[in-house]
Design a protein around this motif. Sequence first.
Motif, PDB file in Angstrom:
ATOM      1  N   VAL A  67      50.280   5.327 -18.119  1.00 30.62           N
ATOM      2  CA  VAL A  67      50.033   4.001 -18.660  1.00 30.62           C
ATOM      3  C   VAL A  67      48.635   3.964 -19.274  1.00 30.62           C
ATOM      4  N   GLN A  68      48.532   3.300 -20.401  1.00 37.48           N
ATOM      5  CA  GLN A  68      47.236   3.133 -21.062  1.00 37.48           C
ATOM      6  C   GLN A  68      46.966   1.640 -21.247  1.00 37.48           C
ATOM      7  N   TYR A  69      46.053   1.108 -20.467  1.00 39.15           N
ATOM      8  CA  TYR A  69      45.651  -0.287 -20.633  1.00 39.15           C
ATOM      9  C   TYR A  69      44.716  -0.380 -21.838  1.00 39.15           C
TER      10      TYR A  69
ATOM     11  N   VAL B 149      54.292  -2.487 -24.140  1.00 36.99           N
ATOM     12  CA  VAL B 149      54.883  -3.588 -23.367  1.00 36.99           C
ATOM     13  C   VAL B 149      53.961  -4.788 -23.484  1.00 36.99           C
ATOM     14  N   VAL B 150      54.526  -5.884 -23.944  1.00 40.60           N
ATOM     15  CA  VAL B 150      53.756  -7.120 -24.073  1.00 40.60           C
ATOM     16  C   VAL B 150      54.395  -8.157 -23.160  1.00 40.60           C
TER      17      VAL B 150
ATOM     18  N   VAL C  68      58.272  -3.441 -26.472  1.00 39.85           N
ATOM     19  CA  VAL C  68      59.187  -4.204 -25.621  1.00 39.85           C
ATOM     20  C   VAL C  68      58.491  -5.484 -25.204  1.00 39.85           C
ATOM     21  N   PRO C  69      58.903  -6.621 -25.768  1.00 36.21           N
ATOM     22  CA  PRO C  69      58.356  -7.898 -25.299  1.00 36.21           C
ATOM     23  C   PRO C  69      59.129  -8.356 -24.066  1.00 36.21           C
ATOM     24  N   VAL C  70      58.430  -8.903 -23.110  1.00 32.68           N
ATOM     25  CA  VAL C  70      59.101  -9.334 -21.884  1.00 32.68           C
ATOM     26  C   VAL C  70      58.345 -10.510 -21.281  1.00 32.68           C
ATOM     27  N   PHE C  71      59.108 -11.430 -20.679  1.00 33.22           N
ATOM     28  CA  PHE C  71      58.480 -12.568 -20.033  1.00 33.22           C
ATOM     29  C   PHE C  71      58.006 -12.191 -18.634  1.00 33.22           C
ATOM     30  N   GLU C  72      56.949 -12.853 -18.220  1.00 27.99           N
ATOM     31  CA  GLU C  72      56.417 -12.642 -16.877  1.00 27.99           C
ATOM     32  C   GLU C  72      57.507 -12.880 -15.836  1.00 27.99           C
ATOM     33  N   GLU C  73      57.529 -12.022 -14.829  1.00 28.01           N
ATOM     34  CA  GLU C  73      58.471 -12.033 -13.705  1.00 28.01           C
ATOM     35  C   GLU C  73      59.867 -11.557 -14.088  1.00 28.01           C
ATOM     36  N   ALA C  74      60.085 -11.203 -15.330  1.00 36.53           N
ATOM     37  CA  ALA C  74      61.368 -10.617 -15.739  1.00 36.53           C
ATOM     38  C   ALA C  74      61.322  -9.115 -15.507  1.00 36.53           C
ATOM     39  N   PRO C  75      62.492  -8.469 -15.423  1.00 34.85           N
ATOM     40  CA  PRO C  75      62.509  -7.009 -15.276  1.00 34.85           C
ATOM     41  C   PRO C  75      62.283  -6.330 -16.628  1.00 34.85           C
TER      42      PRO C  75
ATOM     43  N   SER D 241      59.982  -6.860 -11.739  1.00 39.33           N
ATOM     44  CA  SER D 241      59.335  -8.137 -12.055  1.00 39.33           C
ATOM     45  C   SER D 241      57.938  -7.838 -12.579  1.00 39.33           C
ATOM     46  N   VAL D 242      57.713  -8.106 -13.855  1.00 39.11           N
ATOM     47  CA  VAL D 242      56.431  -7.715 -14.446  1.00 39.11           C
ATOM     48  C   VAL D 242      55.397  -8.838 -14.343  1.00 39.11           C
ATOM     49  N   HIS D 243      54.138  -8.412 -14.416  1.00 39.51           N
ATOM     50  CA  HIS D 243      53.016  -9.356 -14.445  1.00 39.51           C
ATOM     51  C   HIS D 243      52.331  -9.253 -15.790  1.00 39.51           C
ATOM     52  N   ILE D 244      51.537 -10.266 -16.088  1.00 41.42           N
ATOM     53  CA  ILE D 244      50.750 -10.240 -17.329  1.00 41.42           C
ATOM     54  C   ILE D 244      49.934  -8.953 -17.401  1.00 41.42           C
ATOM     55  N   SER D 245      49.423  -8.530 -16.259  1.00 42.84           N
ATOM     56  CA  SER D 245      48.550  -7.349 -16.210  1.00 42.84           C
ATOM     57  C   SER D 245      49.282  -6.043 -16.514  1.00 42.84           C
TER      58      SER D 245
END
Lengths: 117, 117
Positions: free
Chosen positions: A37-39, A113-114, A11-18, A80-84
Amino acid sequence: AQSVTQLDSQVPVFEEAPVELRCNYSSSVSVYLFWYVQYPNQGLQLLLKYLSGSTLVKGINGFEAEFNKSQTSFHLRKPSVHISDTAEYFCAVSDLLGADSWGKLQFGAGTQVVVTP
Amino acid sequence: DTAVSQTPKYLVTQMGNDKSIKCEQNLGHDTMYWYKQDSKKFLKIMFSYNNKELIINETVPNRFSPKSPDKAHLNLHINSLELGDSAVYFCASSQEWADLANTGELFFGEGSRLTVL
């Protein structure tokens, strides 16, 4: 025996998007449900879990998930996702009564998730 | 202070060799596990020990032999390594075996990436 299906492998997603990650399970008995979650280059850590009670479960890092028994789903969301948040996310189920599956966590195949700026 | 630690983190070896991976947890947990994560990130349980006693032994080749000298340690020895053994092996622990079915929380190590050439 239970099985877990994660419908999206990436799932690609832009920063601050849900973001929403979908998880469906199949089991003939009651189950407990989890998201891990696996970082990158790390082990898995528990994000949240549903054991009983309220079907909306809140976890760490702003994630939440909703248990829907009729649809046998346990989708994970973050408003709202973050890069992290870039990581692999695993849905898992624990069968409460199955003789062969008791004491085992059955994991889904994971959703990558990217998050991009 | 790492809760679940595995050594080595990386292991590159030739087919036919024998190798071991060690795991230690300092959480005071009774139950420890080995999981295998393949190249598609699919996680599958291999073994579980509860207080040094083997309680889960999934269908894995008998070239894989776990050993638990005490409840804080769980090692994995692999004989006659094959190409298909290449994977990331995760050690995990939970407070007790029954606890896994109740709370589902596993504490994972960072993984040991095994590459068989």
